[in-house]
Design an enzyme around this catalytic site. Structure first.
Site, PDB file in Angstrom:
ATOM      1  N   SER A 327       0.747  -1.177  -0.095  1.00  0.00           N
ATOM      2  CA  SER A 327       0.014   0.058  -0.206  1.00  0.00           C
ATOM      3  C   SER A 327       0.650   1.340   0.134  1.00  0.00           C
ATOM      4  CB  SER A 327      -0.924   0.053   1.272  1.00  0.00           C
ATOM      5  OG  SER A 327      -1.987  -0.995   1.145  1.00  0.00           O
ATOM      6  N   ASP A 351     -17.618   1.058  -2.029  1.00  0.00           N
ATOM      7  CA  ASP A 351     -16.612  -0.027  -1.754  1.00  0.00           C
ATOM      8  C   ASP A 351     -17.339  -1.391  -0.995  1.00  0.00           C
ATOM      9  OD1 ASP A 351     -14.841  -1.891  -1.313  1.00  0.00           O
ATOM     10  OD2 ASP A 351     -13.937  -0.640   0.454  1.00  0.00           O
ATOM     11  N   ASP A 364     -11.025  -6.792  -0.587  1.00  0.00           N
ATOM     12  CA  ASP A 364     -10.366  -5.774   0.276  1.00  0.00           C
ATOM     13  C   ASP A 364     -10.076  -6.305   1.566  1.00  0.00           C
ATOM     14  OD1 ASP A 364     -10.747  -2.382   0.106  1.00  0.00           O
ATOM     15  OD2 ASP A 364     -10.580  -3.266   2.113  1.00  0.00           O
ATOM     16  N   HIS A 370     -15.407  -0.266   2.657  1.00  0.00           N
ATOM     17  CA  HIS A 370     -15.109   0.787   3.526  1.00  0.00           C
ATOM     18  C   HIS A 370     -16.396   1.970   3.103  1.00  0.00           C
ATOM     19  CE1 HIS A 370     -10.931  -0.685   3.270  1.00  0.00           C
ATOM     20  NE2 HIS A 370     -10.822  -0.070   4.397  1.00  0.00           N
ATOM     21  N   CYS A 383      -7.765   1.713   1.315  1.00  0.00           N
ATOM     22  CA  CYS A 383      -8.873   1.183   0.525  1.00  0.00           C
ATOM     23  C   CYS A 383      -8.229   0.447  -0.549  1.00  0.00           C
ATOM     24  CB  CYS A 383     -10.131   2.185   0.394  1.00  0.00           C
ATOM     25  SG  CYS A 383     -11.588   1.149  -0.633  1.00  0.00           S
TER      26      CYS A 383
END
Length: 652
Positions: A327, A351, A364, A370, A383
């Site tokens: 990330s 999401d 996810d 999210h 996310c």
């Protein structure tokens, strides 16, 4: 009458013989005269030189190798003098093995000493002095001196030895020297061969290797008159050595120690650098090793322990380790979306906790998703679905072309050898990387995981640090380097080392959006707990990268996996936000979540950088928060539908 004729005939023959002999002698003298002229006149200078060479021996004298110190003058590599027992094989009258055996009765000669001597014999010429035993004690020197008359061709010499006083601290930066091999000699430029006559050691790794010519100095020599036996009679002239130059590093060795201690026994790497100057402030590769082991030739036991260890301590991880960025890649993806017009800051998606593409569902990390996610929230809460959708829209080649300018998949040019490029995938890269025609084709599903820093993406920690420096410093950063100044070995005058500064053509308002979100990570996101109570405003991004693929119906369970199969923990950070003085990128191999395993190491490094040995103040964060105003309350996110194969375990 006939008797008289015979006498005259004999006399005539005798005279002819005399004449022939005279002519022969004259011819011989003529040739001798020609030879004399050739030797004494035509070739006079050449034979004089040969005669002098037989009478005069040129003995090289080694220069003192330059020292290496940190930015504050702490010595990291220096030299010390010690005595060695040396043999010149050409001057030994008796059998060499017998001489060594007799010497062993006076001084302990170990099997390792004998083995090294034999190896050095194979690498050097017989008329050169070869070390049999190094670092003699004063008692050993005294014992040999008494018996020296018995051993012509054996001498005790004072030589300089390399020492790394801090042991394994910063070992991958400093590197080490070792015995000079034939390969080292073959790689020398022709103009340097003379300068390395008599040199026994050579830089093998790290800065010792990169700056070998700078550290070595200039070899001197003595002209010695020698007797026919080879014994030195007197010194005719001396040409002094010029000591090597010293290296002043940009490394702060105390910061280096703080980080190495923070890693403990875990594997990983950390780069801390000043983005404006490119100076590397800390360069950590864990585990480390003791470079002193290599100076005089590492023994087999230590070599096996280092080379065969599952932790691979000899790998220089900041430039040789290539890892998925996880990330920590998302801020760059978000910036690409802004710069290329794929997103506005307020554009959002819904999401549900997954992204379906083709016949595969990309999950996810948060079950249930999210909710409504705009760009700020996508970075702060990390996310995955937001970036699955974005990657599908952008495509692999668009991502490649944008990310390349940040140095991903490119050499940074740091002053160390063996830097690795890593992989920034593209359709062209895949065509060239594989031989099988089916593997050459790029499949659309392979693009999705790239958005969260997985898939084919593999970068070095140094590349991640440099890319973060470009982002943190508003698109401008100097290329990283480890040597700050080169100090003259005699005058001690310093010459600063500078590198190229790269300036990217990016919009400042887009950079501000990303940096504001990275500050949000540290205030309310995945890095908030670790960075609570600092006296400086920092931006950052946590990351967790998969090491193995998790099946469709499987759930990631670190406790059930072997340690080396667990996720890597990553973290990037910079501070102060408005004028960055330090940028950090680090990875803890198989450490799990970036927030819990990697972020605390970065916090310790930053606290030491800003406060030294003092504790960070318990006050609320200070800094120029106005530089990143909050999003307007009346600005509602615009929902974007997903565009439409690999499960995600990326916590962010």
């Amino acid at each position: 009458m006939s008797s008289l004729n015979d006498s005259e005939r004999e006399l005539h023959q005798f005279r002819n013989r005399i004449a022939a002999l005279v002519i022969f002698i004259l011819v011989c003298f003529f040739f001798l005269l020609l030879r004399f002229i050739w030797v004494q006149i035509v070739r006079h200078s050449n034979y004089v030189a040969q005669a002098e060479e037989n009478r005069i021996s040129i003995v090289p004298t080694m220069p003192s190798r330059g020292i290496i110190m940190d930015r504050n003058g702490v010595i990291l590599a220096n030299n010390y003098s010690a005595y060695t027992l040396e043999i010149t094989p050409a001057k030994i009258g008796a059998k060499l093995e017998d001489v060594i055996e007799e010497l062993s009765q006076i001084i302990e000669i170990t099997p390792r000493d004998r083995k090294r001597f034999k190896k050095r014999m194979e690498e050097t010429k017989r008329f050169e002095s070869i070390v049999l035993k190094a670092k003699l004690t004063d008692e050993e020197v005294a014992r040999f001196s008494v018996q020296r008359y018995r051993f012509p061709g054996v001498e005790v010499q004072a030589r300089m030895f390399r020492q790394y006083p801090l042991g394994d601290v910063a070992s991958h930066v400093i590197g080490y020297i070792g015995r000079m091999s034939q390969k080292d000699l073959d790689n020398l430029p022709e103009e340097e061969e003379t300068n390395y006559q008599g040199t026994t050691h050579y830089g093998k790794e790290g800065l010792e290797k990169s700056y070998e010519r700078v550290l070595h100095g200039s070899t001197g020599y003595e002209e010695m008159e020698v007797a026919a036996s080879g014994r030195a009679v007197r010194t005719l002239s001396t040409h002094p050595t010029v000591p090597g130059n010293n290296l002043v590093l940009s490394i702060d060795i105390e910061l280096q120690k703080v980080v190495e201690n923070a890693f403990g026994n875990r594997r990983g790497a950390l780069i801390a650098m000043d983005p404006s100057t490119g100076e590397v402030l800390a360069y950590v590769s864990k585990p480390t090793f003791d470079p002193n082991l290599f100076v005089d030739g590492i023994d087999q036991q230590n070599w096996d322990e280092l080379n065969n260890s599952i932790n691979k301590p000899l790998i220089n991880r900041p430039i040789r380790g290539a890892y998925p960025p996880g990330s920590t890649y998302k801020p760059f993806m978000a910036l690409a979306a802004l710069e290329l017009g794929y997103r506005k800051p307020t554009d959002a998606i819904s999401d549900p906790g997954y992204f379906d593409y083709g016949n595969h569902r990309f999950r996810d990390d948060k079950k249930g998703g999210h909710g409504i996610v705009d760009m700020y929230k996508s970075i702060v809460q990390s996310c995955d679905t937001y970036y699955y959708v974005l990657a599908a829209q952008m495509g692999v080649d668009t991502m490649h072309d944008f990310m390349k300018q940040f140095g991903f998949g490119e050499l940074t040019g740091i002053d160390l050898a063996h830097e690795r490029k890593g992989i920034l995938p593209s359709t062209e890269w895949k065509r060239n990387a594989y031989k099988n025609p089916n593997q050459k084709k790029w499949y659309a599903g392979e693009t999705i995981s790239l958005g969260i820093g997985q898939g084919y993406n593999t970068f070095t920690p140094l590349q991640l640090a440099y890319a973060t420096a470009l982002l943190a410093n508003n698109g401008s950063a100097a290329r990283p380097h480890l040597v700050k100044d080169i100090e003259d070995g005699m005058s001690h005058e310093r010459r600063p080392v500078t590198t190229e500064t790269v300036k990217l053509n990016l919009k400042q308002e887009n950079i501000d959006v990303i940096k504001r979100a990275m500050v949000g990570v540290m205030k309310e996101g995945t890095g908030a707990r670790v960075f609570a109570g600092t006296g400086y405003t920092a931006g950052g991004k946590t990351g967790t990268a998969q090491v193995i693929t998790i099946g469709k119906n499987e759930k990631y369970n670190a406790a059930a996996l072997a340690e080396h199969k667990r996720d890597h923990a990553l973290f990037t950070a910079f501070a102060p936000v408005d004028n960055p003085k330090i940028v950090i990128a680090l990875i803890v191999e198989n450490g799990g979540f970036g927030a819990s395993a990697a972020a605390p190491i970065a916090r310790k490094a930053m606290d030491y950088f800003f406060y030294g040995k003092k504790s960070a103040p318990e006050a609320v964060q200070s800094g120029n928060d106005d530089a990143y105003p909050e999003d307007p309350d009346d600005s509602q996110p615009v929902l974007l539908p997903p565009d439409s194969d690999e499960d995600s375990n990326d916590e962010g």
